[in-house]
Motif scaffolding. Structure first.
Motif, mmCIF file in Angstrom:
data_model
loop_
_atom_site.group_PDB
_atom_site.id
_atom_site.type_symbol
_atom_site.label_atom_id
_atom_site.label_comp_id
_atom_site.label_asym_id
_atom_site.label_seq_id
_atom_site.Cartn_x
_atom_site.Cartn_y
_atom_site.Cartn_z
ATOM 1 N N ILE A 182 19.397 -29.157 -39.285
ATOM 2 C CA ILE A 182 20.266 -29.101 -38.115
ATOM 3 C C ILE A 182 21.491 -29.962 -38.428
ATOM 4 O O ILE A 182 21.358 -31.073 -38.952
ATOM 5 N N SER A 183 22.677 -29.420 -38.162
ATOM 6 C CA SER A 183 23.917 -30.154 -38.455
ATOM 7 C C SER A 183 24.678 -30.494 -37.186
ATOM 8 O O SER A 183 25.738 -31.116 -37.243
ATOM 9 N N ASP A 184 24.141 -30.064 -36.027
ATOM 10 C CA ASP A 184 24.847 -30.298 -34.758
ATOM 11 C C ASP A 184 23.910 -30.929 -33.736
ATOM 12 O O ASP A 184 23.882 -30.542 -32.575
ATOM 13 N N SER A 185 23.128 -31.895 -34.190
ATOM 14 C CA SER A 185 22.196 -32.556 -33.273
ATOM 15 C C SER A 185 22.957 -33.145 -32.078
ATOM 16 O O SER A 185 23.964 -33.821 -32.264
ATOM 17 N N PRO A 186 22.468 -32.910 -30.847
ATOM 18 C CA PRO A 186 23.118 -33.497 -29.671
ATOM 19 C C PRO A 186 23.041 -35.018 -29.671
ATOM 20 O O PRO A 186 23.811 -35.679 -28.994
ATOM 21 N N LYS A 187 22.075 -35.550 -30.412
ATOM 22 C CA LYS A 187 21.969 -37.008 -30.566
ATOM 23 C C LYS A 187 22.427 -37.363 -31.973
ATOM 24 O O LYS A 187 22.066 -36.695 -32.926
ATOM 25 N N PRO A 188 23.196 -38.437 -32.129
ATOM 26 C CA PRO A 188 23.573 -38.834 -33.488
ATOM 27 C C PRO A 188 22.361 -39.410 -34.224
ATOM 28 O O PRO A 188 21.437 -39.893 -33.555
ATOM 29 N N PRO A 189 22.346 -39.356 -35.550
ATOM 30 C CA PRO A 189 23.323 -38.665 -36.398
ATOM 31 C C PRO A 189 23.142 -37.147 -36.328
ATOM 32 O O PRO A 189 22.029 -36.674 -36.111
ATOM 33 N N PRO A 190 24.231 -36.390 -36.528
ATOM 34 C CA PRO A 190 24.168 -34.938 -36.328
ATOM 35 C C PRO A 190 23.344 -34.185 -37.364
ATOM 36 O O PRO A 190 22.746 -33.168 -37.052
ATOM 37 N N LYS A 191 23.318 -34.695 -38.622
ATOM 38 C CA LYS A 191 22.602 -33.970 -39.691
ATOM 39 C C LYS A 191 21.168 -34.468 -39.796
ATOM 40 O O LYS A 191 20.936 -35.666 -40.002
ATOM 41 N N ARG A 192 20.215 -33.544 -39.689
ATOM 42 C CA ARG A 192 18.797 -33.897 -39.732
ATOM 43 C C ARG A 192 17.993 -32.746 -40.341
ATOM 44 O O ARG A 192 18.488 -31.633 -40.457
ATOM 45 N N ILE A 193 16.746 -33.036 -40.646
ATOM 46 C CA ILE A 193 15.792 -31.976 -40.947
ATOM 47 C C ILE A 193 14.605 -32.148 -40.007
ATOM 48 O O ILE A 193 14.355 -33.246 -39.494
ATOM 49 N N THR A 194 13.893 -31.057 -39.758
ATOM 50 C CA THR A 194 12.781 -31.108 -38.816
ATOM 51 C C THR A 194 11.739 -30.049 -39.151
ATOM 52 O O THR A 194 12.072 -28.992 -39.696
ATOM 53 N N LEU A 195 10.487 -30.344 -38.859
ATOM 54 C CA LEU A 195 9.466 -29.309 -38.925
ATOM 55 C C LEU A 195 9.792 -28.240 -37.891
ATOM 56 O O LEU A 195 10.351 -28.537 -36.836
ATOM 57 N N SER A 196 9.445 -26.998 -38.183
ATOM 58 C CA SER A 196 9.694 -25.912 -37.235
ATOM 59 C C SER A 196 8.628 -25.915 -36.148
ATOM 60 O O SER A 196 7.537 -26.485 -36.305
ATOM 61 N N LEU A 197 8.930 -25.258 -35.033
ATOM 62 C CA LEU A 197 7.990 -25.186 -33.912
ATOM 63 C C LEU A 197 6.648 -24.545 -34.322
ATOM 64 O O LEU A 197 5.584 -25.062 -33.952
ATOM 65 N N PRO A 198 6.644 -23.444 -35.106
ATOM 66 C CA PRO A 198 5.350 -22.884 -35.521
ATOM 67 C C PRO A 198 4.503 -23.861 -36.338
ATOM 68 O O PRO A 198 3.277 -23.892 -36.191
ATOM 69 N N VAL A 199 5.141 -24.676 -37.183
ATOM 70 C CA VAL A 199 4.399 -25.662 -37.973
ATOM 71 C C VAL A 199 3.779 -26.711 -37.050
ATOM 72 O O VAL A 199 2.616 -27.082 -37.198
ATOM 73 N N VAL A 200 4.560 -27.175 -36.077
ATOM 74 C CA VAL A 200 4.043 -28.176 -35.138
ATOM 75 C C VAL A 200 2.843 -27.611 -34.379
ATOM 76 O O VAL A 200 1.780 -28.242 -34.295
ATOM 77 N N CYS A 201 2.992 -26.415 -33.830
ATOM 78 C CA CYS A 201 1.926 -25.825 -33.010
ATOM 79 C C CYS A 201 0.689 -25.457 -33.828
ATOM 80 O O CYS A 201 -0.408 -25.319 -33.272
ATOM 81 N N HIS A 202 0.853 -25.321 -35.144
ATOM 82 C CA HIS A 202 -0.263 -24.947 -36.019
ATOM 83 C C HIS A 202 -1.159 -26.139 -36.359
ATOM 84 O O HIS A 202 -2.261 -25.972 -36.862
ATOM 85 N N GLY A 203 -0.683 -27.354 -36.081
ATOM 86 C CA GLY A 203 -1.452 -28.551 -36.432
ATOM 87 C C GLY A 203 -2.854 -28.542 -35.845
ATOM 88 O O GLY A 203 -3.095 -27.993 -34.769
ATOM 89 N N ALA A 204 -3.799 -29.170 -36.560
ATOM 90 C CA ALA A 204 -5.174 -29.251 -36.057
ATOM 91 C C ALA A 204 -5.220 -30.075 -34.777
ATOM 92 O O ALA A 204 -5.945 -29.749 -33.830
#
Length: 264
Positions: A182-204
């Motif tokens: 993500i390069s336009d995060s509403p919270k600074p800093p703008p550039k980030r990486i993140t797990l996707s929603l399907p990965v989060v929901c797949h967790g045990a």
């Protein structure tokens, strides 16, 4: 959706920490028995401090209450594209609050997977490289659709965001990638990486830690309104159901109608 998430409420963080410890160690012990390691994804914010309070406490001496960090593999549910020693770095936050304080002779040392600093200027490349790290640990990309974390430890922002998944952002619609940039995060800093929603929901197992009166309004929205169910935290509730546990204190859920559980 099947059964709703579990919501555990405590008087304050001091009372919450022992139950969070019991929950994490139960997940740890089950994972080690299942496949010999405990794979965890962690967010930033106030979570590392609460996690340290839980995990660095003295053991009660029972066999189930032993932290075995030598079997832990720690990933970051999201990270900012900043150097690892930068104040905005989730790695630095976890290092300062928890990793540097682990009595390694007693409980071992976890394997930690930080971002690769050579890609700080290119958020997409950093996301791709972090996904490659996941692939190397969780099996070849073509043999598993999604990585299965034993536990994700997440926070809830005042806008209902979790990881670096923000309300109404196009990234919420991503279904294939494991790690997103993500390069336009509403919270600074703008550039980030993140797990996707399907990965989060797949967790045990997925645990949110939400404490303090500042969380009351967003908790009310997430648990009581249709609009709240469409927020990132609400989408995790909907997508993962009873795999989700919320650890809250009384001020965070004051006047909020949630499916309470008194104890674990």
């Amino acid at each position: 959706m099947g059964k709703p998430p579990n919501v555990y409420t405590f008087a304050g963080v001091a009372e919450l920490a022992p139950s969070l410890r019991a929950y994490v160690l139960s997940a740890q012990n089950a994972a080690i028995e299942r496949h010999g390691t405990f794979r965890v994804a962690v967010s930033g914010g106030s979570l590392p401090k609460t996690l340290a309070q839980a995990l660095l406490a003295k053991s009660d001496g029972s066999s189930g209450d032993v932290v075995d960090f030598s079997k832990w593999e720690i990933f970051f549910a999201d990270e900012r594209c900043v150097p690892l020693d930068h104040e905005d770095s989730n790695y630095k936050l976890l290092k300062d609050e928890l990793l540097d304080k682990i009595p390694k002779e007693e409980v071992g040392e976890p394997k930690v997977f930080p971002i690769d600093e050579q890609y700080l200027d290119d958020a997409q490349e950093m996301a791709d490289q972090y996904e490659k790290a996941l692939v190397s640990v969780f099996a070849a990309r073509d043999s598993v659709k999604l990585p299965l974390f034993d536990l994700l430890l997440l926070g809830c922002g005042p806008d209902g965001h979790t990881c670096s998944l923000f309300p109404e952002h196009p990234l919420l619609r991503e279904t294939d990638a494991w790690v997103l940039s993500i390069s336009d995060s509403p919270k600074p800093p703008p550039k980030r990486i993140t797990l996707s929603l399907p990965v989060v929901c797949h967790g045990a197992k997925i645990a949110f830690v939400a404490t303090g009166g500042g969380k009351k309004d967003i908790m009310k929205k997430i648990f009581e309104t249709e609009e709240g169910r469409a927020l990132p935290c609400g989408l995790v509730n909907e997508g993962a159901g009873e795999k989700v546990s919320w650890f809250t204190d009384a001020p965070a859920v004051e006047g909020v109608s949630v499916p309470r559980r008194g104890s674990l």
